[in-house]
Design a protein around this motif. Structure first.
Motif, PDB file in Angstrom:
ATOM      1  N   SER A   4       1.089  -1.101   0.040  1.00  0.00           N
ATOM      2  CA  SER A   4      -0.162   0.085   0.322  1.00  0.00           C
ATOM      3  C   SER A   4       1.000   1.292  -0.282  1.00  0.00           C
ATOM      4  CB  SER A   4      -1.353   0.136   1.282  1.00  0.00           C
ATOM      5  OG  SER A   4      -0.005   0.052   2.708  1.00  0.00           O
ATOM      6  N   SER A   5       1.880   1.290   0.276  1.00  0.00           N
ATOM      7  CA  SER A   5       2.644   2.143   0.189  1.00  0.00           C
ATOM      8  C   SER A   5       4.131   2.062  -0.697  1.00  0.00           C
ATOM      9  CB  SER A   5       3.119   2.722   2.243  1.00  0.00           C
ATOM     10  OG  SER A   5       4.279   2.563   2.254  1.00  0.00           O
ATOM     11  N   GLN A   6       5.004   3.129  -1.066  1.00  0.00           N
ATOM     12  CA  GLN A   6       6.282   2.535  -1.499  1.00  0.00           C
ATOM     13  C   GLN A   6       7.313   2.496  -0.655  1.00  0.00           C
ATOM     14  OE1 GLN A   6       8.257   5.874  -4.164  1.00  0.00           O
ATOM     15  NE2 GLN A   6       9.834   5.262  -4.419  1.00  0.00           N
ATOM     16  N   TYR A   7       7.448   3.327   0.963  1.00  0.00           N
ATOM     17  CA  TYR A   7       8.206   2.914   1.969  1.00  0.00           C
ATOM     18  C   TYR A   7       8.137   1.453   2.454  1.00  0.00           C
ATOM     19  CZ  TYR A   7       9.559   2.983   6.471  1.00  0.00           C
ATOM     20  OH  TYR A   7      10.603   3.415   7.717  1.00  0.00           O
ATOM     21  N   THR A   8       7.036   1.196   2.496  1.00  0.00           N
ATOM     22  CA  THR A   8       7.016  -0.022   3.079  1.00  0.00           C
ATOM     23  C   THR A   8       7.620  -1.213   2.432  1.00  0.00           C
ATOM     24  OG1 THR A   8       4.677  -0.042   4.444  1.00  0.00           O
ATOM     25  CG2 THR A   8       5.802  -2.082   3.722  1.00  0.00           C
ATOM     26  N   PHE A   9       7.403  -1.789   0.693  1.00  0.00           N
ATOM     27  CA  PHE A   9       7.614  -2.139  -0.300  1.00  0.00           C
ATOM     28  C   PHE A   9       8.701  -2.018   0.298  1.00  0.00           C
ATOM     29  CE2 PHE A   9       9.758  -1.902  -4.678  1.00  0.00           C
ATOM     30  CZ  PHE A   9       9.330  -3.369  -5.082  1.00  0.00           C
ATOM     31  N   THR A  10       9.519  -1.205  -0.135  1.00  0.00           N
ATOM     32  CA  THR A  10      10.798   0.024   0.138  1.00  0.00           C
ATOM     33  C   THR A  10      12.109  -1.074   1.439  1.00  0.00           C
ATOM     34  OG1 THR A  10      10.636   1.693  -1.289  1.00  0.00           O
ATOM     35  CG2 THR A  10      13.321   1.543  -0.328  1.00  0.00           C
ATOM     36  N   HIS A  11      11.369  -1.007   2.255  1.00  0.00           N
ATOM     37  CA  HIS A  11      12.113  -1.703   3.411  1.00  0.00           C
ATOM     38  C   HIS A  11      11.581  -3.279   3.516  1.00  0.00           C
ATOM     39  CE1 HIS A  11      12.752  -1.529   7.840  1.00  0.00           C
ATOM     40  NE2 HIS A  11      12.150  -2.890   7.727  1.00  0.00           N
ATOM     41  N   ALA A  12      10.638  -3.527   2.719  1.00  0.00           N
ATOM     42  CA  ALA A  12      10.204  -5.459   2.386  1.00  0.00           C
ATOM     43  C   ALA A  12      11.519  -5.313   1.569  1.00  0.00           C
ATOM     44  CB  ALA A  12       9.230  -6.037   2.165  1.00  0.00           C
ATOM     45  N   PHE A  13      11.693  -5.072   0.176  1.00  0.00           N
ATOM     46  CA  PHE A  13      13.000  -4.980   0.314  1.00  0.00           C
ATOM     47  C   PHE A  13      14.890  -4.847   0.152  1.00  0.00           C
ATOM     48  CE2 PHE A  13      15.491  -4.521  -4.721  1.00  0.00           C
ATOM     49  CZ  PHE A  13      14.491  -5.666  -5.364  1.00  0.00           C
ATOM     50  N   LYS A  14      14.712  -4.111   0.301  1.00  0.00           N
ATOM     51  CA  LYS A  14      16.011  -3.872   1.360  1.00  0.00           C
ATOM     52  C   LYS A  14      16.239  -4.672   2.109  1.00  0.00           C
ATOM     53  CE  LYS A  14      17.977  -0.085   2.189  1.00  0.00           C
ATOM     54  NZ  LYS A  14      18.220   1.608   2.871  1.00  0.00           N
ATOM     55  N   ARG A  15      14.964  -5.408   2.772  1.00  0.00           N
ATOM     56  CA  ARG A  15      15.794  -6.720   3.758  1.00  0.00           C
ATOM     57  C   ARG A  15      16.209  -7.678   2.971  1.00  0.00           C
ATOM     58  NH1 ARG A  15      10.593  -7.750   7.366  1.00  0.00           N
ATOM     59  NH2 ARG A  15      10.404  -5.494   6.499  1.00  0.00           N
ATOM     60  N   GLN A  16      14.701  -8.323   1.936  1.00  0.00           N
ATOM     61  CA  GLN A  16      15.725  -9.644   0.956  1.00  0.00           C
ATOM     62  C   GLN A  16      16.621  -9.256   0.326  1.00  0.00           C
ATOM     63  OE1 GLN A  16      11.491 -10.773  -0.125  1.00  0.00           O
ATOM     64  NE2 GLN A  16      12.730 -12.857  -1.337  1.00  0.00           N
ATOM     65  N   TYR A  17      16.489  -7.914  -0.475  1.00  0.00           N
ATOM     66  CA  TYR A  17      17.677  -8.137  -1.669  1.00  0.00           C
ATOM     67  C   TYR A  17      18.735  -7.490  -1.548  1.00  0.00           C
ATOM     68  CZ  TYR A  17      14.520  -9.888  -4.460  1.00  0.00           C
ATOM     69  OH  TYR A  17      13.602 -11.139  -4.754  1.00  0.00           O
ATOM     70  N   GLY A  18      19.006  -6.040   0.033  1.00  0.00           N
ATOM     71  CA  GLY A  18      19.716  -5.640   0.130  1.00  0.00           C
ATOM     72  C   GLY A  18      19.937  -3.810   0.085  1.00  0.00           C
ATOM     73  N   PRO A  19      20.146  -4.223  -1.494  1.00  0.00           N
ATOM     74  CA  PRO A  19      19.692  -2.749  -2.080  1.00  0.00           C
ATOM     75  C   PRO A  19      18.254  -2.469  -2.202  1.00  0.00           C
ATOM     76  CG  PRO A  19      20.348  -4.237  -3.702  1.00  0.00           C
ATOM     77  CD  PRO A  19      20.192  -4.905  -2.860  1.00  0.00           C
ATOM     78  N   PRO A  20      18.948  -1.086  -2.576  1.00  0.00           N
ATOM     79  CA  PRO A  20      16.811  -0.622  -2.557  1.00  0.00           C
ATOM     80  C   PRO A  20      16.518  -0.753  -3.780  1.00  0.00           C
ATOM     81  CG  PRO A  20      18.669   1.122  -1.856  1.00  0.00           C
ATOM     82  CD  PRO A  20      19.362   0.603  -2.101  1.00  0.00           C
ATOM     83  N   PRO A  21      15.270  -0.737  -3.776  1.00  0.00           N
ATOM     84  CA  PRO A  21      14.414  -1.310  -5.303  1.00  0.00           C
ATOM     85  C   PRO A  21      15.415  -0.593  -6.202  1.00  0.00           C
ATOM     86  CG  PRO A  21      12.382  -0.820  -3.982  1.00  0.00           C
ATOM     87  CD  PRO A  21      14.602  -0.497  -3.107  1.00  0.00           C
ATOM     88  N   GLY A  22      15.559   1.252  -6.500  1.00  0.00           N
ATOM     89  CA  GLY A  22      16.547   2.040  -7.797  1.00  0.00           C
ATOM     90  C   GLY A  22      17.647   1.753  -7.776  1.00  0.00           C
ATOM     91  N   GLY A  23      18.550   1.230  -6.582  1.00  0.00           N
ATOM     92  CA  GLY A  23      20.047   1.028  -6.663  1.00  0.00           C
ATOM     93  C   GLY A  23      19.484  -0.538  -7.390  1.00  0.00           C
TER      94      GLY A  23
END
Length: 50
Positions: free
Chosen positions: A25-44
């Motif tokens: 529902s939010s880009q912030y939540t997505f970014t946090h979850a993505f970084k936890r799983q993959y390391g870099p933020p989505p843009g990186g």
């Protein structure tokens, strides 16, 4: 989250659009979850995967 990673590699869609497509529902939540799983933020991740 695998779908989001695939979309980041294959699409030029904005990160907030991919977050919504991945069910967040939010880009912030997505970014946090993505970084936890993959390391870099989505843009990186997109930058290095391209």
């Amino acid at each position: 989250m695998t779908t989001a990673a695939r979309l980041l590699r294959a699409s030029d869609a904005p990160v907030n659009t991919i977050a919504q497509q991945a069910g967040y529902s939010s880009q912030y939540t997505f970014t946090h979850a993505f970084k936890r799983q993959y390391g870099p933020p989505p843009g990186g991740y997109r930058h290095h995967a391209g």
